[in-house]
Design an enzyme around this catalytic site. Structure first.
Site, PDB file in Angstrom:
ATOM      1  N   MET A 268      52.856  37.107  45.576  1.00  0.00           N
ATOM      2  CA  MET A 268      51.441  37.216  45.216  1.00  0.00           C
ATOM      3  C   MET A 268      50.562  36.654  46.323  1.00  0.00           C
ATOM      4  O   MET A 268      50.786  35.550  46.804  1.00  0.00           O
ATOM      5  CB  MET A 268      51.221  36.472  43.891  1.00  0.00           C
ATOM      6  CG  MET A 268      49.792  36.513  43.400  1.00  0.00           C
ATOM      7  SD  MET A 268      49.262  38.226  43.076  1.00  0.00           S
ATOM      8  CE  MET A 268      47.546  38.094  43.556  1.00  0.00           C
ATOM      9  N   ASN A 270      47.633  35.268  46.746  1.00  0.00           N
ATOM     10  CA  ASN A 270      46.525  34.336  46.533  1.00  0.00           C
ATOM     11  C   ASN A 270      45.975  33.821  47.860  1.00  0.00           C
ATOM     12  O   ASN A 270      46.736  33.481  48.764  1.00  0.00           O
ATOM     13  CB  ASN A 270      46.994  33.131  45.718  1.00  0.00           C
ATOM     14  CG  ASN A 270      47.870  33.542  44.574  1.00  0.00           C
ATOM     15  OD1 ASN A 270      47.441  34.267  43.696  1.00  0.00           O
ATOM     16  ND2 ASN A 270      49.132  33.129  44.614  1.00  0.00           N
ATOM     17  N   GLU A 303      52.224  40.485  51.880  1.00  0.00           N
ATOM     18  CA  GLU A 303      51.287  39.511  51.286  1.00  0.00           C
ATOM     19  C   GLU A 303      50.298  39.023  52.334  1.00  0.00           C
ATOM     20  O   GLU A 303      49.116  38.846  52.063  1.00  0.00           O
ATOM     21  CB  GLU A 303      52.026  38.329  50.662  1.00  0.00           C
ATOM     22  CG  GLU A 303      53.103  38.697  49.636  1.00  0.00           C
ATOM     23  CD  GLU A 303      52.649  39.662  48.570  1.00  0.00           C
ATOM     24  OE1 GLU A 303      51.451  39.670  48.234  1.00  0.00           O
ATOM     25  OE2 GLU A 303      53.493  40.445  48.071  1.00  0.00           O
ATOM     26  N   GLU A 325      47.000  48.113  47.024  1.00  0.00           N
ATOM     27  CA  GLU A 325      48.468  48.143  47.077  1.00  0.00           C
ATOM     28  C   GLU A 325      49.007  49.304  47.911  1.00  0.00           C
ATOM     29  O   GLU A 325      49.879  49.119  48.758  1.00  0.00           O
ATOM     30  CB  GLU A 325      49.059  48.153  45.667  1.00  0.00           C
ATOM     31  CG  GLU A 325      48.793  46.865  44.864  1.00  0.00           C
ATOM     32  CD  GLU A 325      49.246  45.589  45.570  1.00  0.00           C
ATOM     33  OE1 GLU A 325      50.039  45.675  46.531  1.00  0.00           O
ATOM     34  OE2 GLU A 325      48.788  44.492  45.167  1.00  0.00           O
TER      35      GLU A 325
HETATM   36  N1  ARG Z   1      49.672  41.803  44.176  1.00  0.00           N
HETATM   37  C1  ARG Z   1      51.076  41.507  44.218  1.00  0.00           C
HETATM   38  C2  ARG Z   1      51.640  42.285  45.378  1.00  0.00           C
HETATM   39  O1  ARG Z   1      51.853  43.441  45.355  1.00  0.00           O
HETATM   40  C3  ARG Z   1      51.817  41.868  42.989  1.00  0.00           C
HETATM   41  C4  ARG Z   1      51.248  41.399  41.719  1.00  0.00           C
HETATM   42  C5  ARG Z   1      51.999  41.998  40.625  1.00  0.00           C
HETATM   43  N2  ARG Z   1      51.410  41.646  39.364  1.00  0.00           N
HETATM   44  C6  ARG Z   1      51.915  42.074  38.214  1.00  0.00           C
HETATM   45  N3  ARG Z   1      51.324  41.727  37.160  1.00  0.00           N
HETATM   46  N4  ARG Z   1      52.954  42.830  38.166  1.00  0.00           N
HETATM   47  O2  ARG Z   1      51.780  41.798  46.414  1.00  0.00           O
HETATM   48 ZN    ZN Z   2      50.642  43.999  47.171  1.00  0.00          ZN
END
Ligand code: ARG
Ligand code: ZN
Length: 859
Positions: A268, A270, A303, A325
């Site tokens: 993730m 963040n 990420e 994404e």
């Molecule tokens: N944003 C993250 C990524 O692709 C994945 C988050 C996935 N969240 C979920 N609820 N499945 O790098």
């Molecule tokens: Zn992603």
């Protein structure tokens, strides 16, 4: 029709900006494993013309208090419900709102919001986990500047992290400590993160192209210090690549990664504080396969790349998830192509797309990359949004060229920095650098299903030309644009023409001169390297495919031509009874030994397609029949080329355990040789495989021996399983592979799975274990789709348990029921019965409810 489920449906057409925003937030945590108190202090600002009701999302929170401008609000003036707080008549258009609630991280097994993993507390907020931490306007178009104070017992939480920069650190009597983190960049709630616990800190640094020194930190559980080197290297490569390719520099002075043992997904992004599934950070040559090294490189990069595509420019709403994404997957694919080998990387990506995304797009869960409705957003982190989304971005880069694409991305990021936007803004920026609009491009965001392009060959006698008529046989509501890179070869396999063509709309015509005055037909290779995400209905003769499998100068298309040859053989053998034509395949393989190809490429070329791949490619679900043919075919290859495989094995046995192209290639070739040798009916190579496992210097060798011996049901398989376990019982990431291998192939693996789930090292609360055991089992068609339905019953029972523990995992597992409607005999009926039971569970989660409902509608 619709299943009973009370969750509302979110519709794209209903999207409205929120009447209120909270641009500033002071957030305070008083940490405790069982009772954490959270206080949020928002600056609330009206966006609409007149004052409207204010709603704060909140889920599984224990409400404590609400204040406006410091004064307690009269309970008459607001309503607290299980989904949030409604203030029907806010007093003015700008005020300070302070809300306080309690949560219990230790009991949060959903792994969403603030939860406990091992000895640490950590968060996962994308998409809507923040509302499980504190009452908030929890949507991506609400951008906030965070100032976060974390207070906690310093022996329990010697490390306390959040996004941005550390701006305060105070010790108090009695062992309390308080740290303050400030993130200078506004961000939506889903990018907030907090981590606290007894973590080991490892440090490195990176100098940006403008000369700033960035501190890099990876936090791990104690004992893993030896396993972070590869992750640091990957991160630095990604930072450099984004500078070199797009001119994008990192924007804070500190970049942190935390490895978490219990994590629902891969990782993730963040802001400044990426959280990772530990298996995508920790690796050394002893404990990680070449595949896991490559996954680490790709996900760390992915990420990191989100810092621009996702964080600096974020989403207006969740329907547009693919905007960040699809784009970021495309960027990480491109990165890996540059870091490794472009053809091999493309082969892997296309194989993945075909094996997972094409079936999703043809099944009950099919949705456009821009979904129009959802009940639970968690269910839409799909291969369609991610991988097909990336293919659409790749298509854009094919249409406008990679140099223009780079300019377009820079333009997009400068135009929309600090904003939440939609795919429209992205496409417009790309069209701006292109200098003209790209008709039909937007329709890729609206149309679901993999387009099928059918090809007809017509001979025009007058002009002595061959005409290829291409037709997109799908939806006329959404005509598409395609990039078609194609090549033409003569009958001797010489390349005579190469071209890139845009097909705009449902039809195209390619004219080409016949090869001679007698009208001999040229051999055509269309959509090379899958230049658009389509399926092709082009009946080429076996002779033509065979030539392409040898001579195609595009290595990716050469590989897929050979795969098609194999699929064609299966199709015919299933229809007419087998064998006679197998010589074509043998010849092609024989030919490959003399080719001096890159080792990794050669190993892919030689890999025999798996059961699911074959069945999906030919649209046949008689798994036992396919499997029998498959075994026959692999045995034939094995006995025809015993010598060659022995040579390959010998030549590549002595590999050095390092992650270089050469050594990875050697390991792959060695393993593929071993694989075929193990199919020798004499079984004489099984001892050799055990020996290879014993003496292995790299995890890739150990794992391959284990998997192969299990797949061929060797009498050595127990030895191998025990050997592996005894060596690795302390390393649960390695054990994940051990659990998976035992159920991933073969019949009747439910019984094994039943034993394994009682193994002391198995834990249904740990998503990696759930993936290893249950997902692997459900991806093994011989066991999952067994005629008596026992596979379905087994899985449904585990889904029922997971519904109570971790709804996201329950729903993800249920998606593997998608192909049941295509199965033979009583299977669809049995599946329906099992799914109906699930849909009537007393505590049916929103996640599971939506998936079960969708699949049931297809039955
Ligand atoms: N944003 C993250 C990524 O692709 C994945 C988050 C996935 N969240 C979920 N609820 N499945 O790098
Ligand atoms: Zn992603």
């Amino acid at each position: 029709m619709m299943q009973s489920s009370f969750s509302p449906i979110h519709k794209l057409e209903d999207y409205k900006p929120n009447p209120w925003l909270t641009p500033k937030l002071d957030l305070r945590f008083d940490l405790d494993l069982h009772l954490t108190v959270v206080r949020a202090d928002y600056e609330v600002v009206l966006q609409s013309e007149s004052i409207e009701p204010l709603f704060l999302n909140g889920e599984s929170l224990e409400f404590l208090s609400l204040r406006i401008d410091g004064a307690i609000v009269d309970p008459e003036d607001y309503q607290v419900s299980p989904t949030g707080i409604l203030i029907p008549h806010p007093p003015k258009d700008k005020f300070r709102l302070t809300v306080e609630n309690r949560i219990c991280p230790a009991k949060n097994t959903s792994l969403e919001g603030l939860y406990k993993s091992g000895s640490m507390l950590c968060t996962q907020n994308e998409p809507e986990g923040f509302r499980k931490i504190v009452y908030s306007i929890d949507r991506p178009d609400n951008m906030m500047r965070f100032l976060v104070t974390i207070s906690g017992d310093q022996t329990l939480f010697p490390v306390m992290l959040s996004n941005g920069n550390l701006v305060g650190d105070k010790q108090f009597e009695g062992g309390k400590r308080e740290v303050v983190w400030e993130d200078p960049f506004p961000k939506p709630s889903y990018l907030f993160a907090l981590v606290a616990g007894e973590l080991q800190e490892t440090v490195d640094s990176f100098i940006t192209k403008s000369g700033r020194e960035i501190t890099l930190k990876i936090f791990i559980e104690k004992g893993n210090e030896e396993k972070v080197g590869f992750a640091f290297d990957s991160l630095k490569k990604a930072m450099k690549w984004d500078e070199d390719t797009f001119g994008l520099e990192y924007d804070l002075d500190l970049f942190m990664i935390v490895a978490v043992e219990d994590f629902n997904m891969g990782a993730m992004e963040n802001k400044g504080l990426n959280l990772f599934n530990a298996k995508l950070v920790l690796a050394n040559k002893k404990s990680a396969t070449d595949e896991s090294f490559e996954a680490i490189l790709a996900v760390i990069a992915h990420e990191y790349f989100h810092n621009w595509t996702g964080n600096r420019v974020t989403l207006r709403n969740w329907f547009n998830l693919t905007l960040k994404e699809g784009l970021t997957v495309f960027r990480d694919q491109w990165f890996t192509e540059d870091m490794t080998d472009p053809s091999v990387k493309r082969i892997k990506d296309v194989l993945f797309l075909k094996e997972f995304q094409f079936p999703e797009d043809q099944g009950p869960m099919s949705h456009p990359i821009l979904p129009k409705t959802y009940k639970e957003m968690n269910n839409f982190y799909t291969v369609t949004v991610y991988e097909k989304g990336a293919e659409v971005i790749r298509l854009v880069s094919e249409l406008i060229g990679r140099e223009n694409f780079k300019k377009g991305l820079k333009l997009y990021l400068s135009q929309y920095d600090g904003q939440g936007v939609t795919f429209e803004e992205f496409v417009s920026s790309m069209e701006e650098v292109n200098g003209s609009a790209i008709p039909y491009l937007r329709n890729w965001y609206h149309r679901s299903g993999t387009p099928m392009i059918s090809v007809k060959e017509i001979y025009a006698k007058d002009s002595n030309e061959w005409i290829l008529e291409l037709t997109d046989t799908g939806s006329s509501e959404y005509p598409l644009v395609f990039s078609n890179s194609f090549a033409v070869f003569d009958r001797e396999g010489r390349l005579v023409r190469e071209e890139k063509r845009v097909m705009s709309g449902a039809r195209d015509q390619i004219r080409m001169a016949a090869l001679d005055s007698k009208g001999t037909k040229p051999i055509v290779s269309l959509f090379r390297s899958l230049s658009s995400p389509i399926r092709l209905d082009y009946k080429q003769s076996e002779e033509e495919i065979k030539i392409l499998a040898k001579v195609e100068t595009d290595g990716v298309s050469r590989f897929f031509a050979f795969q098609n040859l194999i699929f064609e053989w299966f199709r015919k053998s299933l229809l007419f009874g087998k064998e006679d034509n197998f010589s074509v395949i043998l010849e092609t393989i024989g030919d490959s030994f003399g080719r001096n190809w890159d080792k990794t490429y050669h190993s892919f070329y030689l890999s025999f397609p798996g059961l699911t791949q074959i069945s999906e490619s030919i649209g046949c679900y008689e798994f036992t029949k396919i499997q029998n043919l498959r075994v026959w075919a692999i045995e034939s290859i094995s006995t025809t080329f015993t010598k060659e495989f022995q040579v390959l094995l010998e030549e590549n046995r002595k590999t050095i355990p390092v992650q270089t192209k050469e050594e990875i290639g050697k390991r792959r070739l060695k393993n593929i040789a071993l694989y075929y040798l193990l199919y020798d009916p004499s079984k004489k190579f099984e001892r050799l495989a055990v020996m290879e496992q014993r003496e292995a210097k790299h995890m890739s060798e150990e794992v391959s021996a284990l998997k192969f011996l299990l797949e061929v049901e060797s009498k050595e398989k127990e030895t191998s399983v025990n050997l592996f376990f005894d060596k690795w019982k302390q390393d649960h990431l390695v054990l994940d592979v051990w659990f998976a291998a035992q159920v991933a192939t073969g019949e009747d693996r439910c019984k094994i799975a039943e034993q394994l789930e009682n193994h002391p090292q198995f834990n249904i609360r740990n998503p990696n274990k759930v993936r290893s055991l249950y997902f692997s089992l459900a991806r093994n068609p011989l066991s999952f789709h067994k005629e008596d339905g026992s596979g379905y019953t087994f899985l449904a029972e585990r889904i029922k348990r997971l519904n109570e523990i971790n709804p996201q995992m329950a729903a993800a597992l249920t998606k593997l029921f998608s192909p049941v409607s295509k199965q033979k005999g009583n299977l669809p009926k049995i599946a329906k019965k099992e799914l109906e039971v699930l849909s009537n569970l007393p505590n049916l989660s929103r996640e599971l409810g939506e998936v079960v409902g969708t699949i049931l509608n297809s039955l």
